[in-house]
Scaffold this motif. Structure first.
Motif, PDB file in Angstrom:
ATOM      1  N   GLU A 154       0.822  -1.207   0.000  1.00 55.10           N
ATOM      2  CA  GLU A 154       0.000   0.000   0.000  1.00 55.10           C
ATOM      3  C   GLU A 154       0.854   1.255   0.000  1.00 55.10           C
ATOM      4  O   GLU A 154       0.486   2.275  -0.592  1.00 55.10           O
ATOM      5  CB  GLU A 154      -0.933  -0.017   1.206  1.00 55.10           C
ATOM      6  CG  GLU A 154      -2.044  -1.063   1.073  1.00 55.10           C
ATOM      7  CD  GLU A 154      -2.903  -1.199   2.307  1.00 55.10           C
ATOM      8  OE1 GLU A 154      -4.033  -1.697   2.183  1.00 55.10           O
ATOM      9  OE2 GLU A 154      -2.455  -0.809   3.409  1.00 55.10           O
ATOM     10  N   GLU A 155       2.016   1.200   0.648  1.00 55.25           N
ATOM     11  CA  GLU A 155       2.939   2.338   0.602  1.00 55.25           C
ATOM     12  C   GLU A 155       3.543   2.492  -0.791  1.00 55.25           C
ATOM     13  O   GLU A 155       3.647   3.600  -1.315  1.00 55.25           O
ATOM     14  CB  GLU A 155       4.043   2.139   1.639  1.00 55.25           C
ATOM     15  CG  GLU A 155       5.019   3.309   1.718  1.00 55.25           C
ATOM     16  CD  GLU A 155       6.080   3.111   2.786  1.00 55.25           C
ATOM     17  OE1 GLU A 155       7.047   3.872   2.793  1.00 55.25           O
ATOM     18  OE2 GLU A 155       5.922   2.183   3.607  1.00 55.25           O
ATOM     19  N   LEU A 156       3.916   1.354  -1.391  1.00 56.28           N
ATOM     20  CA  LEU A 156       4.491   1.397  -2.743  1.00 56.28           C
ATOM     21  C   LEU A 156       3.473   1.857  -3.783  1.00 56.28           C
ATOM     22  O   LEU A 156       3.856   2.388  -4.829  1.00 56.28           O
ATOM     23  CB  LEU A 156       5.018   0.011  -3.130  1.00 56.28           C
ATOM     24  CG  LEU A 156       6.280  -0.464  -2.394  1.00 56.28           C
ATOM     25  CD1 LEU A 156       6.555  -1.922  -2.725  1.00 56.28           C
ATOM     26  CD2 LEU A 156       7.480   0.394  -2.774  1.00 56.28           C
ATOM     27  N   ALA A 157       2.195   1.667  -3.488  1.00 51.91           N
ATOM     28  CA  ALA A 157       1.147   2.044  -4.447  1.00 51.91           C
ATOM     29  C   ALA A 157       1.190   3.535  -4.753  1.00 51.91           C
ATOM     30  O   ALA A 157       0.762   3.966  -5.826  1.00 51.91           O
ATOM     31  CB  ALA A 157      -0.222   1.658  -3.911  1.00 51.91           C
ATOM     32  N   ALA A 158       1.718   4.342  -3.818  1.00 53.66           N
ATOM     33  CA  ALA A 158       1.783   5.796  -4.010  1.00 53.66           C
ATOM     34  C   ALA A 158       3.140   6.245  -4.543  1.00 53.66           C
ATOM     35  O   ALA A 158       3.365   7.437  -4.750  1.00 53.66           O
ATOM     36  CB  ALA A 158       1.495   6.500  -2.690  1.00 53.66           C
ATOM     37  N   SER A 159       4.049   5.305  -4.782  1.00 52.85           N
ATOM     38  CA  SER A 159       5.401   5.651  -5.216  1.00 52.85           C
ATOM     39  C   SER A 159       5.430   6.071  -6.682  1.00 52.85           C
ATOM     40  O   SER A 159       4.603   5.647  -7.486  1.00 52.85           O
ATOM     41  CB  SER A 159       6.342   4.455  -5.007  1.00 52.85           C
ATOM     42  OG  SER A 159       7.614   4.722  -5.568  1.00 52.85           O
ATOM     43  N   GLU A 160       6.412   6.938  -6.993  1.00 58.82           N
ATOM     44  CA  GLU A 160       6.663   7.302  -8.391  1.00 58.82           C
ATOM     45  C   GLU A 160       7.998   6.749  -8.872  1.00 58.82           C
ATOM     46  O   GLU A 160       8.463   7.097  -9.960  1.00 58.82           O
ATOM     47  CB  GLU A 160       6.626   8.826  -8.544  1.00 58.82           C
ATOM     48  CG  GLU A 160       5.233   9.401  -8.304  1.00 58.82           C
ATOM     49  CD  GLU A 160       5.163  10.893  -8.546  1.00 58.82           C
ATOM     50  OE1 GLU A 160       6.223  11.480  -8.866  1.00 58.82           O
ATOM     51  OE2 GLU A 160       4.068  11.472  -8.433  1.00 58.82           O
ATOM     52  N   GLN A 161       8.610   5.890  -8.054  1.00 59.30           N
ATOM     53  CA  GLN A 161       9.814   5.177  -8.480  1.00 59.30           C
ATOM     54  C   GLN A 161       9.350   3.949  -9.241  1.00 59.30           C
ATOM     55  O   GLN A 161       9.366   2.824  -8.732  1.00 59.30           O
ATOM     56  CB  GLN A 161      10.665   4.805  -7.260  1.00 59.30           C
ATOM     57  CG  GLN A 161      11.100   5.983  -6.421  1.00 59.30           C
ATOM     58  CD  GLN A 161      11.974   6.948  -7.197  1.00 59.30           C
ATOM     59  OE1 GLN A 161      12.851   6.526  -7.961  1.00 59.30           O
ATOM     60  NE2 GLN A 161      11.748   8.237  -7.033  1.00 59.30           N
ATOM     61  N   TRP A 162       8.931   4.183 -10.481  1.00 54.78           N
ATOM     62  CA  TRP A 162       8.181   3.169 -11.218  1.00 54.78           C
ATOM     63  C   TRP A 162       8.938   1.854 -11.356  1.00 54.78           C
ATOM     64  O   TRP A 162       8.368   0.786 -11.143  1.00 54.78           O
ATOM     65  CB  TRP A 162       7.804   3.714 -12.588  1.00 54.78           C
ATOM     66  CG  TRP A 162       7.121   5.031 -12.514  1.00 54.78           C
ATOM     67  CD1 TRP A 162       7.571   6.231 -12.970  1.00 54.78           C
ATOM     68  CD2 TRP A 162       5.835   5.313 -11.913  1.00 54.78           C
ATOM     69  NE1 TRP A 162       6.674   7.237 -12.692  1.00 54.78           N
ATOM     70  CE2 TRP A 162       5.590   6.693 -12.049  1.00 54.78           C
ATOM     71  CE3 TRP A 162       4.880   4.527 -11.275  1.00 54.78           C
ATOM     72  CZ2 TRP A 162       4.435   7.309 -11.584  1.00 54.78           C
ATOM     73  CZ3 TRP A 162       3.727   5.138 -10.813  1.00 54.78           C
ATOM     74  CH2 TRP A 162       3.502   6.497 -10.967  1.00 54.78           C
ATOM     75  N   ARG A 163      10.188   1.913 -11.676  1.00 54.87           N
ATOM     76  CA  ARG A 163      10.940   0.679 -11.915  1.00 54.87           C
ATOM     77  C   ARG A 163      11.203  -0.077 -10.623  1.00 54.87           C
ATOM     78  O   ARG A 163      10.865  -1.268 -10.500  1.00 54.87           O
ATOM     79  CB  ARG A 163      12.256   0.992 -12.616  1.00 54.87           C
ATOM     80  CG  ARG A 163      13.069  -0.236 -12.948  1.00 54.87           C
ATOM     81  CD  ARG A 163      14.288   0.121 -13.749  1.00 54.87           C
ATOM     82  NE  ARG A 163      15.075  -1.055 -14.096  1.00 54.87           N
ATOM     83  CZ  ARG A 163      16.180  -1.021 -14.833  1.00 54.87           C
ATOM     84  NH1 ARG A 163      16.609   0.130 -15.314  1.00 54.87           N
ATOM     85  NH2 ARG A 163      16.839  -2.121 -15.093  1.00 54.87           N
TER      86      ARG A 163
END
Length: 409
Positions: free
Chosen positions: A133-142
């Motif tokens: 859920e935290e990663l869902a908001a990330s913009e570090q796509w790769r």
């Protein structure tokens, strides 16, 4: 009749086994001697002993389930309770009772271990869900995408929980992955649109750059190329293949223009360096006219030098202030000589100077007479005051006389 500590055979061939509850009929034996009958049923007893021993080892050393273990114990206990053997049946029952206790203990241990494993799995899955859920908001796509894939592999390696809990956690986990994928897809769709727009803008910039490559309007065109470069940087990046191809064309157009300009400027610099040498020779010639002794001759010579100077043309920009400054210094010196000559030969100015000198001389003479009278009368205070005024008028007279000398008077 034949007997041993745990059983006997009566005269009718009936075999009995002794138990804590008294003798129990084992069976009937008619095929041989009583001894053979007892031996037969004792071997059946030993068979139960072996069977119990094997079951004890299985319970202690294998992952035999409690259900299967209890079924096996019940099967042996039935045989013991049917007392078709001769031997210490109470000892067998005691071993079976101990084995039941062991199975129950292992059941509780496994139940506790399973509960602990389930709790650990639940904690682990909750941790995976929280991270997803935290990663869902990330913009570090790769990196975020790679980490989410790793979390899925970790999830698959964990035990299942109860269906309700497992389904709820999986729903949150899956939703987080879907949200990230949706945002990433939207981001790259937007990025593609931006890159497409950048490609269109840069194609226009390239077209203009190529149209300017043959220009000989050096200054304005160079300035326009700087503007085009600023616009290029502001446009953002196009798709890599298009970006590389457009950049090669853009730089190529610039190179054509600036190489041509550089060639022309090199020729101009060579010409201006030659002009500087010629003007340095003229400055030396002009500086030899100083100091001015013959104004008319100096003026004529400088006019000739200045005409040749103007015909030569430009010199390098960084050398211009110094060489022109030297030439202007000579020109100013000649102008100052002309002004001095004019003042010397101007009748009106000479008359004004002579008149001023006469007035000052009369004032000095009158003040001197007044000083003498005051001294003779003994009025020293007045004499001193008049003497100070007299000194001031004498200073003015000296300046006026020097000015009159410049007119030859």
């Amino acid at each position: 009749m034949s007997s041993d500590p745990w059983g006997r055979v009566d005269e009718t061939g009936t075999v009995y086994v002794r138990t804590a509850d008294g003798e129990q009929v084992v069976g009937s034996w008619q095929a041989g001697s009583p001894e053979e009958a007892l031996a037969y049923f004792e071997r059946k007893y030993e068979g139960l002993v072996v069977e119990i021993g094997l079951l004890e080892r299985r319970v202690k050393t294998t992952d035999l389930s409690a259900k299967d273990a209890m079924a096996a114990i019940d099967h042996i206990r039935t045989q013991v309770d049917e007392h078709h053997v001769v031997g210490d049946l109470n000892a067998l029952r005691e071993r079976l009772d101990k084995l039941v206790a062991t199975v129950e203990t292992r059941r509780e241990e496994r139940k506790a271990a399973k509960a602990k494993q389930s709790e650990e799995a639940r904690t682990a899955k909750e941790s995976l869900v929280a991270e997803a859920e935290e990663l869902a908001a990330s913009e570090q796509w790769r990196s975020a995408g790679e980490r989410l894939r790793a979390l899925v592999d970790t999830w698959k390696g964990l035990p299942r929980l109860d269906r309700k809990t497992d389904d709820e956690l999986w729903h949150r986990f899956s939703h987080a992955r879907s949200a990230f994928s949706k945002r990433r897809k939207a981001h790259f769709a937007s990025l593609d649109a931006q890159r497409e727009e950048a490609r269109k803008v840069k194609e226009k910039l390239v077209a203009e750059a190529e149209s300017l490559s043959g220009s000989t309007d050096w200054g304005p065109t160079a300035a326009r190329y700087r503007d085009l470069m600023a616009d290029w940087k502001a446009a953002g990046r196009a798709q890599r293949e298009a970006e590389d191809e457009l950049w090669a064309r853009f730089r190529g157009a610039q190179d054509v223009f600036f190489q041509a300009r550089g060639h022309v400027f090199a020729e101009r610099d060579a010409e201006q360096s030659g002009n500087l040498t010629l003007k340095e020779e003229l400055v030396v010639e002009a500086e030899k006219l100083l100091p001015v002794t013959d104004l008319k001759a100096a003026r004529a010579a400088f006019r000739s030098i200045n005409e040749r100077w103007e015909a030569i043309g430009h010199v390098p920009r960084d050398a211009r202030p110094k060489i022109e400054g030297r030439m202007h210094a000579v020109e100013r010196a000649i102008q100052e000589a002309e002004e001095a000559e004019w003042r010397r030969t101007n009748p009106e100015a000479r008359a004004r100077a002579a008149g001023l000198t006469g007035q000052l001389q009369a004032a000095v003479d009158k003040l001197q007479e007044q000083v003498d009278k005051a001294r003779a009368a003994g009025n020293d205070a007045k004499a001193n005051k008049l003497s100070q005024e007299l000194e001031g008028r004498k200073a003015l007279l000296d300046q006026a006389l020097k000015g009159l000398e410049e007119f030859g008077g």
